[in-house]
Design a protein around this motif. Structure first.
Motif, PDB file in Angstrom:
ATOM      1  N   VAL A 295      54.142  91.315  39.810  1.00  0.00           N
ATOM      2  CA  VAL A 295      53.217  90.826  40.836  1.00  0.00           C
ATOM      3  C   VAL A 295      53.101  91.857  41.957  1.00  0.00           C
ATOM      4  O   VAL A 295      52.002  92.192  42.407  1.00  0.00           O
ATOM      5  CB  VAL A 295      53.666  89.443  41.372  1.00  0.00           C
ATOM      6  N   LYS A 296      54.225  92.401  42.389  1.00  0.00           N
ATOM      7  CA  LYS A 296      54.232  93.411  43.454  1.00  0.00           C
ATOM      8  C   LYS A 296      53.511  94.676  42.994  1.00  0.00           C
ATOM      9  O   LYS A 296      52.700  95.245  43.733  1.00  0.00           O
ATOM     10  CB  LYS A 296      55.669  93.744  43.854  1.00  0.00           C
ATOM     11  N   ALA A 297      53.788  95.116  41.760  1.00  0.00           N
ATOM     12  CA  ALA A 297      53.137  96.322  41.242  1.00  0.00           C
ATOM     13  C   ALA A 297      51.629  96.130  41.148  1.00  0.00           C
ATOM     14  O   ALA A 297      50.856  97.045  41.476  1.00  0.00           O
ATOM     15  CB  ALA A 297      53.712  96.678  39.875  1.00  0.00           C
ATOM     16  N   ASN A 298      51.189  94.947  40.728  1.00  0.00           N
ATOM     17  CA  ASN A 298      49.759  94.680  40.622  1.00  0.00           C
ATOM     18  C   ASN A 298      49.100  94.696  42.001  1.00  0.00           C
ATOM     19  O   ASN A 298      47.988  95.206  42.163  1.00  0.00           O
ATOM     20  CB  ASN A 298      49.522  93.348  39.905  1.00  0.00           C
TER      21      ASN A 298
ATOM     22  N   GLU B 139      50.131  96.458  44.546  1.00  0.00           N
ATOM     23  CA  GLU B 139      50.070  97.870  44.937  1.00  0.00           C
ATOM     24  C   GLU B 139      48.916  98.582  44.238  1.00  0.00           C
ATOM     25  O   GLU B 139      48.252  99.434  44.829  1.00  0.00           O
ATOM     26  CB  GLU B 139      51.405  98.556  44.642  1.00  0.00           C
ATOM     27  N   LEU B 140      48.650  98.225  42.981  1.00  0.00           N
ATOM     28  CA  LEU B 140      47.520  98.819  42.265  1.00  0.00           C
ATOM     29  C   LEU B 140      46.193  98.458  42.921  1.00  0.00           C
ATOM     30  O   LEU B 140      45.248  99.248  42.892  1.00  0.00           O
ATOM     31  CB  LEU B 140      47.509  98.363  40.804  1.00  0.00           C
ATOM     32  N   SER B 141      46.128  97.288  43.510  1.00  0.00           N
ATOM     33  CA  SER B 141      44.875  96.865  44.141  1.00  0.00           C
ATOM     34  C   SER B 141      44.522  97.726  45.349  1.00  0.00           C
ATOM     35  O   SER B 141      43.371  97.766  45.773  1.00  0.00           O
ATOM     36  CB  SER B 141      44.941  95.389  44.539  1.00  0.00           C
ATOM     37  N   THR B 142      45.493  98.425  45.921  1.00  0.00           N
ATOM     38  CA  THR B 142      45.234  99.270  47.089  1.00  0.00           C
ATOM     39  C   THR B 142      44.872 100.702  46.716  1.00  0.00           C
ATOM     40  O   THR B 142      44.473 101.472  47.576  1.00  0.00           O
ATOM     41  CB  THR B 142      46.466  99.291  48.017  1.00  0.00           C
ATOM     42  N   VAL B 143      44.989 101.045  45.436  1.00  0.00           N
ATOM     43  CA  VAL B 143      44.647 102.400  44.993  1.00  0.00           C
ATOM     44  C   VAL B 143      43.133 102.547  44.990  1.00  0.00           C
ATOM     45  O   VAL B 143      42.401 101.691  44.476  1.00  0.00           O
ATOM     46  CB  VAL B 143      45.226 102.680  43.571  1.00  0.00           C
ATOM     47  N   LYS B 144      42.646 103.619  45.605  1.00  0.00           N
ATOM     48  CA  LYS B 144      41.210 103.810  45.770  1.00  0.00           C
ATOM     49  C   LYS B 144      40.696 104.905  44.825  1.00  0.00           C
ATOM     50  O   LYS B 144      41.290 105.968  44.697  1.00  0.00           O
ATOM     51  CB  LYS B 144      40.896 104.225  47.217  1.00  0.00           C
ATOM     52  N   TYR B 145      39.569 104.582  44.181  1.00  0.00           N
ATOM     53  CA  TYR B 145      38.809 105.520  43.369  1.00  0.00           C
ATOM     54  C   TYR B 145      37.328 105.273  43.675  1.00  0.00           C
ATOM     55  O   TYR B 145      36.930 104.143  44.018  1.00  0.00           O
ATOM     56  CB  TYR B 145      39.038 105.306  41.869  1.00  0.00           C
ATOM     57  N   ASP B 146      36.498 106.291  43.523  1.00  0.00           N
ATOM     58  CA  ASP B 146      35.083 106.154  43.818  1.00  0.00           C
ATOM     59  C   ASP B 146      34.413 105.086  42.963  1.00  0.00           C
ATOM     60  O   ASP B 146      33.515 104.388  43.442  1.00  0.00           O
ATOM     61  CB  ASP B 146      34.364 107.492  43.616  1.00  0.00           C
ATOM     62  N   PHE B 147      34.828 104.948  41.697  1.00  0.00           N
ATOM     63  CA  PHE B 147      34.139 104.034  40.809  1.00  0.00           C
ATOM     64  C   PHE B 147      34.996 102.830  40.388  1.00  0.00           C
ATOM     65  O   PHE B 147      34.656 102.109  39.467  1.00  0.00           O
ATOM     66  CB  PHE B 147      33.650 104.778  39.544  1.00  0.00           C
ATOM     67  N   LYS B 148      36.061 102.608  41.109  1.00  0.00           N
ATOM     68  CA  LYS B 148      36.907 101.436  40.829  1.00  0.00           C
ATOM     69  C   LYS B 148      36.246 100.213  41.454  1.00  0.00           C
ATOM     70  O   LYS B 148      35.876 100.236  42.618  1.00  0.00           O
ATOM     71  CB  LYS B 148      38.306 101.657  41.407  1.00  0.00           C
ATOM     72  N   THR B 149      36.117  99.143  40.675  1.00  0.00           N
ATOM     73  CA  THR B 149      35.365  97.973  41.133  1.00  0.00           C
ATOM     74  C   THR B 149      36.199  96.910  41.823  1.00  0.00           C
ATOM     75  O   THR B 149      35.662  95.986  42.403  1.00  0.00           O
ATOM     76  CB  THR B 149      34.625  97.319  39.946  1.00  0.00           C
ATOM     77  N   ASN B 150      37.516  96.960  41.730  1.00  0.00           N
ATOM     78  CA  ASN B 150      38.297  95.914  42.405  1.00  0.00           C
ATOM     79  C   ASN B 150      39.259  96.485  43.395  1.00  0.00           C
ATOM     80  O   ASN B 150      39.574  97.597  43.494  1.00  0.00           O
ATOM     81  CB  ASN B 150      39.054  95.039  41.410  1.00  0.00           C
TER      82      ASN B 150
END
Length: 168
Positions: A152-155, A157-168
């Protein structure tokens, strides 16, 4: 303190893999022993160990072996105590050991974890012992809840990773 689980390996060269089982047992506060015994080089000692394990208070055996990997099956043939086999990647990417341990004849079961899966072997031994031990059962449940929390914690943290074409 008397050992409840025995960790057996075919050679001390297997210790870097098998010590993962030892760490798990230690974390669960389960008394254990570690020995090197070879089905091929010390067969008399393997037989003596297997035939006396129950009388010595052993409740589960974790046996690691590579290549021909006969050690877990040989031990299982001589005791009524559950044996958990750990295939060691010593040759052929560990597939030879995996198949040797998993493909036991009828009547001689060996619970088999994945190649180099000693951590899972330790957890499985803890779960086996926890069947008759409420305190250990709670520790196993807490451990599994901790695994869930890590994901849950890792997921998150993944939500805060930014990419130009990442949708979530």
């Amino acid at each position: 303190m008397k050992a409840k689980v025995s960790i057996i390996m075919g050679s001390t060269s297997d210790l870097p893999v098998m010590e993962k089982a030892a760490k798990v047992l230690n974390d669960f506060k389960i008394p254990f022993e570690i020995n090197a015994l070879s089905a091929h080089r010390t067969p008399a000692e393997v037989e003596k160990f297997a035939k006396n394990a129950k009388d010595n208070g052993i409740q589960a055996i974790i046996a690691g072996a590579g290549m021909a990997a006969h050690l877990p099956g040989v031990i299982a043939a001589m005791t009524s105590i559950p044996v958990i086999g750990v295939p060691i990647n010593a040759s052929l990417d560990g597939m030879d050991a995996l198949l040797s341990i998993a493909q036991m004849p009828p009547g001689i079961p060996v619970a088999t974890v994945g190649i180099n899966g000693a951590m899972n072997a330790g957890i499985l031994a803890a779960q086996m012992l926890a069947v008759g031990d409420e305190e250990l059962q709670k520790a196993v449940i807490d451990f599994k809840e901790g695994l869930k929390e890590k994901i849950v914690k890792a997921n998150h943290e993944l939500s805060t990773v930014k990419y130009d074409f990442k949708t979530n």
